[in-house]
Design a protein around this motif. Structure first.
Motif, mmCIF file in Angstrom:
data_model
loop_
_atom_site.group_PDB
_atom_site.id
_atom_site.type_symbol
_atom_site.label_atom_id
_atom_site.label_comp_id
_atom_site.label_asym_id
_atom_site.label_seq_id
_atom_site.Cartn_x
_atom_site.Cartn_y
_atom_site.Cartn_z
ATOM 1 N N MET A 137 0.815 -1.187 0.000
ATOM 2 C CA MET A 137 0.000 0.000 0.000
ATOM 3 C C MET A 137 0.862 1.256 0.000
ATOM 4 S SD MET A 137 -3.155 0.679 0.025
ATOM 5 C CE MET A 137 -4.444 1.625 0.613
ATOM 6 N N ARG A 138 1.927 1.227 0.822
ATOM 7 C CA ARG A 138 2.832 2.368 0.904
ATOM 8 C C ARG A 138 3.516 2.601 -0.439
ATOM 9 N NH1 ARG A 138 8.257 3.561 2.797
ATOM 10 N NH2 ARG A 138 8.199 5.624 3.720
ATOM 11 N N ASP A 139 3.898 1.524 -1.129
ATOM 12 C CA ASP A 139 4.556 1.634 -2.432
ATOM 13 C C ASP A 139 3.620 2.278 -3.467
ATOM 14 O OD1 ASP A 139 6.861 0.497 -1.467
ATOM 15 O OD2 ASP A 139 6.360 -1.532 -2.158
ATOM 16 N N ASN A 140 2.345 1.954 -3.384
ATOM 17 C CA ASN A 140 1.379 2.541 -4.314
ATOM 18 C C ASN A 140 1.263 4.050 -4.108
ATOM 19 O OD1 ASN A 140 0.857 0.100 -5.482
ATOM 20 N ND2 ASN A 140 -1.016 -0.283 -4.315
ATOM 21 N N ARG A 141 1.297 4.496 -2.861
ATOM 22 C CA ARG A 141 1.225 5.934 -2.576
ATOM 23 C C ARG A 141 2.459 6.657 -3.100
ATOM 24 N NH1 ARG A 141 -1.292 5.935 3.502
ATOM 25 N NH2 ARG A 141 -3.358 5.277 2.864
ATOM 26 N N ILE A 142 3.605 6.079 -2.908
ATOM 27 C CA ILE A 142 4.848 6.675 -3.412
ATOM 28 C C ILE A 142 4.800 6.761 -4.944
ATOM 29 C CG2 ILE A 142 7.334 6.340 -3.643
ATOM 30 C CD1 ILE A 142 7.303 5.131 -0.809
ATOM 31 N N LEU A 143 4.354 5.689 -5.577
ATOM 32 C CA LEU A 143 4.233 5.682 -7.037
ATOM 33 C C LEU A 143 3.239 6.741 -7.504
ATOM 34 C CD1 LEU A 143 4.941 4.433 -9.765
ATOM 35 C CD2 LEU A 143 3.107 2.765 -9.377
ATOM 36 N N LEU A 144 2.111 6.867 -6.815
ATOM 37 C CA LEU A 144 1.109 7.868 -7.161
ATOM 38 C C LEU A 144 1.684 9.274 -7.048
ATOM 39 C CD1 LEU A 144 -1.809 8.592 -7.911
ATOM 40 C CD2 LEU A 144 -2.309 8.619 -5.441
ATOM 41 N N LYS A 145 2.427 9.559 -5.994
ATOM 42 C CA LYS A 145 3.051 10.877 -5.820
ATOM 43 C C LYS A 145 4.045 11.162 -6.941
ATOM 44 C CE LYS A 145 2.487 11.188 -0.832
ATOM 45 N NZ LYS A 145 3.142 11.233 0.469
ATOM 46 N N LYS A 146 4.833 10.163 -7.285
ATOM 47 C CA LYS A 146 5.806 10.336 -8.375
ATOM 48 C C LYS A 146 5.098 10.619 -9.702
ATOM 49 C CE LYS A 146 9.571 7.547 -6.493
ATOM 50 N NZ LYS A 146 10.393 6.334 -6.665
ATOM 51 N N LEU A 147 4.033 9.867 -9.985
ATOM 52 C CA LEU A 147 3.298 10.071 -11.238
ATOM 53 C C LEU A 147 2.625 11.440 -11.275
ATOM 54 C CD1 LEU A 147 1.746 6.518 -11.788
ATOM 55 C CD2 LEU A 147 3.654 7.582 -13.023
ATOM 56 N N LEU A 148 2.071 11.887 -10.142
ATOM 57 C CA LEU A 148 1.476 13.230 -10.075
ATOM 58 C C LEU A 148 2.535 14.306 -10.279
ATOM 59 C CD1 LEU A 148 -1.121 12.843 -7.174
ATOM 60 C CD2 LEU A 148 -1.585 13.220 -9.602
ATOM 61 N N LEU A 149 3.709 14.124 -9.702
ATOM 62 C CA LEU A 149 4.798 15.076 -9.887
ATOM 63 C C LEU A 149 5.214 15.128 -11.360
ATOM 64 C CD1 LEU A 149 6.916 17.004 -8.693
ATOM 65 C CD2 LEU A 149 8.405 15.011 -8.388
ATOM 66 N N ILE A 150 5.332 13.983 -11.995
ATOM 67 C CA ILE A 150 5.694 13.937 -13.419
ATOM 68 C C ILE A 150 4.620 14.621 -14.260
ATOM 69 C CG2 ILE A 150 5.984 12.382 -15.395
ATOM 70 C CD1 ILE A 150 7.419 10.439 -13.470
#
Length: 175
Positions: free
Chosen positions: A1-14
């Protein structure tokens, strides 16, 4: 779950960075176009304002001509052979082209200015010479040529000839 949040933040930043870059391209594009002359629209020189010291455009005689490459079955003629105009004003003249053959023909017009020194002072806005023209058998069409003769035209060039030579486009002729 934590990995999904990190990935989501990275994708939003991109996605935000991509949007910012696209937004920044608009002023950069304008600057690049100004520097290189891309997309430059030629406008008629402004008419002098009341009380202005700018003189109106000088009169110039314009002569129009056309000819066709040997073997090309087209008839090309300006609808007006000559006219008087003023530098800095828009000029429009129509050319009529007829395919006098019984087959489809593709041609391209190449402009020529006489005297040759006049070329840099003629700024075309619309011309059938900008692209290849395809004609069906027996077809006739009229094309406008719209241009401005620059106010910077040297005084010794009081008469200009705008002539077109139409050439066959090899490999584009179809029966």
């Amino acid at each position: 779950m934590r990995d999904n949040r990190i990935l989501l933040k990275k994708l939003l930043l991109i996605a935000c960075l991509m949007f910012g870059f696209a937004w920044a391209l608009i002023p950069m594009y304008r600057v690049i176009c100004e520097v290189t002359g891309i997309n430059r629209v030629v406008k008629a020189d402004a008419a002098p304002a009341a009380g202005s010291s700018i003189a109106p455009g000088v009169p110039v005689k314009l002569v129009f001509d056309a000819n066709v490459q040997a073997g090309l079955p087209w008839q090309v003629k300006p609808l007006v052979r000559s006219m008087m105009a003023r530098t800095g004003e828009f000029v429009r003249v129509d050319y009529e082209i007829t395919n006098a053959s019984n087959r489809r023909v593709v041609g391209q017009a190449i402009p020529r200015y006489l005297p040759a020194a006049a070329g840099p002072y003629v700024h075309k806005l619309d011309c059938f010479c900008f692209k290849e023209q395809a004609f069906a058998p027996g077809e006739t069409r009229r094309f406008p040529v719209v241009f401005v003769v620059s106010r910077e035209l040297p005084a010794e060039l009081s008469e200009l000839t705008l002539a077109y030579t139409v050439f066959d486009v090899p490999g584009k002729v179809a029966s």
